[in-house]
Every structure is written in structure tokens, then in C-alpha cells.
Design a protein around this motif. Structure first.
Motif, mmCIF file in Angstrom:
data_model
loop_
_atom_site.group_PDB
_atom_site.id
_atom_site.type_symbol
_atom_site.label_atom_id
_atom_site.label_comp_id
_atom_site.label_asym_id
_atom_site.label_seq_id
_atom_site.Cartn_x
_atom_site.Cartn_y
_atom_site.Cartn_z
ATOM 1 N N ALA A 294 -7.507 -7.927 -4.846
ATOM 2 C CA ALA A 294 -8.851 -8.500 -4.843
ATOM 3 C C ALA A 294 -9.466 -8.217 -3.475
ATOM 4 O O ALA A 294 -8.766 -8.150 -2.466
ATOM 5 N N SER A 295 -10.782 -8.038 -3.448
ATOM 6 C CA SER A 295 -11.463 -7.737 -2.192
ATOM 7 C C SER A 295 -12.701 -8.603 -2.041
ATOM 8 O O SER A 295 -13.238 -9.134 -3.012
ATOM 9 N N PHE A 296 -13.131 -8.743 -0.803
ATOM 10 C CA PHE A 296 -14.350 -9.484 -0.504
ATOM 11 C C PHE A 296 -15.073 -8.763 0.614
ATOM 12 O O PHE A 296 -14.468 -8.398 1.615
ATOM 13 N N GLY A 297 -16.347 -8.540 0.426
ATOM 14 C CA GLY A 297 -17.145 -7.850 1.438
ATOM 15 C C GLY A 297 -18.383 -7.273 0.786
ATOM 16 O O GLY A 297 -18.847 -7.774 -0.236
ATOM 17 N N ALA A 298 -18.906 -6.218 1.373
ATOM 18 C CA ALA A 298 -20.075 -5.536 0.821
ATOM 19 C C ALA A 298 -19.598 -4.654 -0.323
ATOM 20 O O ALA A 298 -19.215 -3.514 -0.124
ATOM 21 N N THR A 299 -19.578 -5.223 -1.535
ATOM 22 C CA THR A 299 -19.008 -4.528 -2.686
ATOM 23 C C THR A 299 -19.975 -4.551 -3.863
ATOM 24 O O THR A 299 -20.510 -5.596 -4.206
ATOM 25 N N LEU A 300 -20.174 -3.427 -4.473
ATOM 26 C CA LEU A 300 -20.871 -3.300 -5.749
ATOM 27 C C LEU A 300 -20.275 -2.053 -6.391
ATOM 28 O O LEU A 300 -20.573 -0.941 -6.002
ATOM 29 N N SER A 301 -19.344 -2.259 -7.358
ATOM 30 C CA SER A 301 -18.643 -1.082 -7.858
ATOM 31 C C SER A 301 -18.067 -1.252 -9.252
ATOM 32 O O SER A 301 -17.818 -2.350 -9.720
ATOM 33 N N LEU A 302 -17.884 -0.132 -9.893
ATOM 34 C CA LEU A 302 -17.114 0.034 -11.124
ATOM 35 C C LEU A 302 -16.542 1.442 -11.013
ATOM 36 O O LEU A 302 -17.197 2.428 -11.338
ATOM 37 N N THR A 303 -15.322 1.540 -10.463
ATOM 38 C CA THR A 303 -14.766 2.848 -10.128
ATOM 39 C C THR A 303 -13.304 2.981 -10.528
ATOM 40 O O THR A 303 -12.608 1.988 -10.716
ATOM 41 N N VAL A 304 -12.869 4.224 -10.637
ATOM 42 C CA VAL A 304 -11.460 4.572 -10.770
ATOM 43 C C VAL A 304 -11.166 5.533 -9.628
ATOM 44 O O VAL A 304 -11.893 6.510 -9.424
ATOM 45 N N SER A 305 -10.128 5.246 -8.872
ATOM 46 C CA SER A 305 -9.792 6.052 -7.696
ATOM 47 C C SER A 305 -8.394 6.623 -7.831
ATOM 48 O O SER A 305 -7.523 6.000 -8.421
ATOM 49 N N GLU A 306 -8.204 7.795 -7.266
ATOM 50 C CA GLU A 306 -6.873 8.400 -7.194
ATOM 51 C C GLU A 306 -6.590 8.699 -5.729
ATOM 52 O O GLU A 306 -7.172 9.606 -5.153
ATOM 53 N N TYR A 307 -5.728 7.878 -5.144
ATOM 54 C CA TYR A 307 -5.424 7.991 -3.729
ATOM 55 C C TYR A 307 -4.109 8.714 -3.490
ATOM 56 O O TYR A 307 -3.178 8.605 -4.276
ATOM 57 N N GLU A 308 -4.028 9.409 -2.370
ATOM 58 C CA GLU A 308 -2.786 10.011 -1.887
ATOM 59 C C GLU A 308 -2.699 9.714 -0.407
ATOM 60 O O GLU A 308 -3.715 9.604 0.272
ATOM 61 N N GLY A 309 -1.472 9.583 0.082
ATOM 62 C CA GLY A 309 -1.341 9.347 1.499
ATOM 63 C C GLY A 309 0.089 9.172 1.945
ATOM 64 O O GLY A 309 1.028 9.516 1.228
ATOM 65 N N ARG A 310 0.233 8.606 3.149
ATOM 66 C CA ARG A 310 1.537 8.430 3.776
ATOM 67 C C ARG A 310 1.880 6.944 3.862
ATOM 68 O O ARG A 310 1.004 6.103 3.983
ATOM 69 N N VAL A 311 3.169 6.689 3.842
ATOM 70 C CA VAL A 311 3.686 5.339 4.068
ATOM 71 C C VAL A 311 4.627 5.435 5.258
ATOM 72 O O VAL A 311 5.585 6.201 5.239
ATOM 73 N N LEU A 312 4.362 4.653 6.285
ATOM 74 C CA LEU A 312 5.133 4.694 7.527
ATOM 75 C C LEU A 312 6.009 3.453 7.662
ATOM 76 O O LEU A 312 5.701 2.407 7.102
ATOM 77 N N ASN A 313 7.070 3.563 8.416
ATOM 78 C CA ASN A 313 7.973 2.458 8.752
ATOM 79 C C ASN A 313 8.841 2.008 7.580
ATOM 80 O O ASN A 313 9.179 0.834 7.475
ATOM 81 N N LEU A 314 9.222 2.918 6.712
ATOM 82 C CA LEU A 314 10.101 2.581 5.594
ATOM 83 C C LEU A 314 11.564 2.717 6.004
ATOM 84 O O LEU A 314 11.953 3.716 6.597
ATOM 85 N N HIS A 315 12.364 1.723 5.648
ATOM 86 C CA HIS A 315 13.814 1.808 5.809
ATOM 87 C C HIS A 315 14.474 2.004 4.451
ATOM 88 O O HIS A 315 15.544 2.587 4.355
ATOM 89 N N SER A 316 13.813 1.494 3.394
ATOM 90 C CA SER A 316 14.271 1.662 2.015
ATOM 91 C C SER A 316 13.050 1.612 1.112
ATOM 92 O O SER A 316 11.992 1.123 1.523
ATOM 93 N N PRO A 317 13.149 2.105 -0.140
ATOM 94 C CA PRO A 317 11.994 2.081 -1.049
ATOM 95 C C PRO A 317 11.464 0.663 -1.288
ATOM 96 O O PRO A 317 10.268 0.463 -1.439
ATOM 97 N N GLY A 318 12.363 -0.338 -1.285
ATOM 98 C CA GLY A 318 11.948 -1.718 -1.517
ATOM 99 C C GLY A 318 11.033 -2.272 -0.443
ATOM 100 O O GLY A 318 10.332 -3.265 -0.674
ATOM 101 N N ASP A 319 11.009 -1.640 0.743
ATOM 102 C CA ASP A 319 10.109 -2.088 1.814
ATOM 103 C C ASP A 319 8.645 -1.951 1.426
ATOM 104 O O ASP A 319 7.792 -2.626 2.004
#
Length: 145
Positions: free
Chosen positions: A66-91
Motif C-alpha cells: 500500500a502507498s500514500f502520497g501523490a498518487t493517481l494510477s491504474l497500472t501494471v509494472s514489470e520491474y527488474e533490479g538488484r537485491v543487496l545484502n543477502l545472506h540467504s534467499p529467505g532474507d
């Protein structure tokens, strides 16, 4: 209108600077792909699913928020990126606080930087389909499947 554009521009610049300051640690890095749908006026809600690739293996997860701020949307997004500071997948699992920004009129782009209580940082960006504009603070929950 000019003040709104100034706020949006400032938010994008702040988010870009914040994302650029991410520093790798002794923990490992993974990659993520997330498909996320959202809708909202002032406050928004959304859910989706994704995969974490870590040490050559792929782990599915669910994401909601959930988000709060300057929002007015009806969207579908496909994100890609990096995850840092992982020691195991459960992190990856847990609650995140995110600062995000994006815009779309039929198509656009979104960026977000998230951090959980374990110190895991996720930096993602990608295309949005739909219509919307947002600069918002969000609480995201990731559950491993």
C-alpha cells in the motif's frame, strides 16, 4: 501546475541520487523480476509476484503493498533490479519501506528503492502500462513461496 512539476522533478532527482549511493557489502547480491499491478487515488494498493535469482537458483515470491502520497494510477509494472545484502534467499522476505516514483500515459517507467529490517536493499526499475502518476511512500510485504 508549475509547482507540481517542480515537486515531481525534485522527487525524481532525490530518488536517482539515493539509488546511486547504494554500496555493495560483504553479503551477496541477487537479481529480481517483479510483475506488480496497482490502483489508487492519493492512497494506492497493489499486489504481484516475482522471482529472486540468487547463487544460480531461482526462488518465487509474492509481493503486496500500500502507498500514500501523490498518487493517481491504474497500472501494471514489470520491474527488474538488484537485491543487496543477502545472506540467504529467505532474507528477501519481510516488510519494506519504499520511496517510489513513476508515471505512465499508456506506457511509462517506474523506479523504487526498498529496504527491510534485515538490511536487504532492493533497487528496481522498469516499464509501466496503464495511466498514472505517483511519488509516494509505500509499505511492501514480500512472502517467499
Amino acid at each position: 501546475m508549475r509547482d507540481v512539476l517542480s515537486v515531481i522533478t525534485s522527487a525524481f532527482l532525490a530518488l536517482a541520487a539515493w539509488t546511486a549511493t547504494v554500496k555493495p557489502s560483504q553479503a551477496e547480491t541477487g537479481t529480481v523480476r517483479v510483475v506488480f499491478g496497482s490502483a489508487g487515488v492519493v492512497a494506492g494498493v497493489g499486489s504481484g509476484e516475482g522471482t529472486l535469482t540468487f547463487q544460480g537458483k531461482t526462488y518465487p515470491f509474492k509481493i503486496s503493498g500500500a502507498s500514500f502520497g501523490a498518487t493517481l494510477s491504474l497500472t501494471v509494472s514489470e520491474y527488474e533490479g538488484r537485491v543487496l545484502n543477502l545472506h540467504s534467499p529467505g532474507d528477501l522476505a519481510g516488510n519494506y519501506i519504499a520511496l517510489g516514483a513513476g508515471g505512465a500515459i499508456a506506457g511509462g517507467i517506474g523506479v523504487a528503492r526498498l529496504r527491510n529490517a534485515r538490511g536487504v536493499i532492493m533497487v528496481v526499475r522498469g516499464p509501466k502500462l496503464g495511466a498514472g502518476l505517483s511519488v509516494a511512500l509505500a509499505r511492501i510485504t514480500i512472502t517467499m513461496r
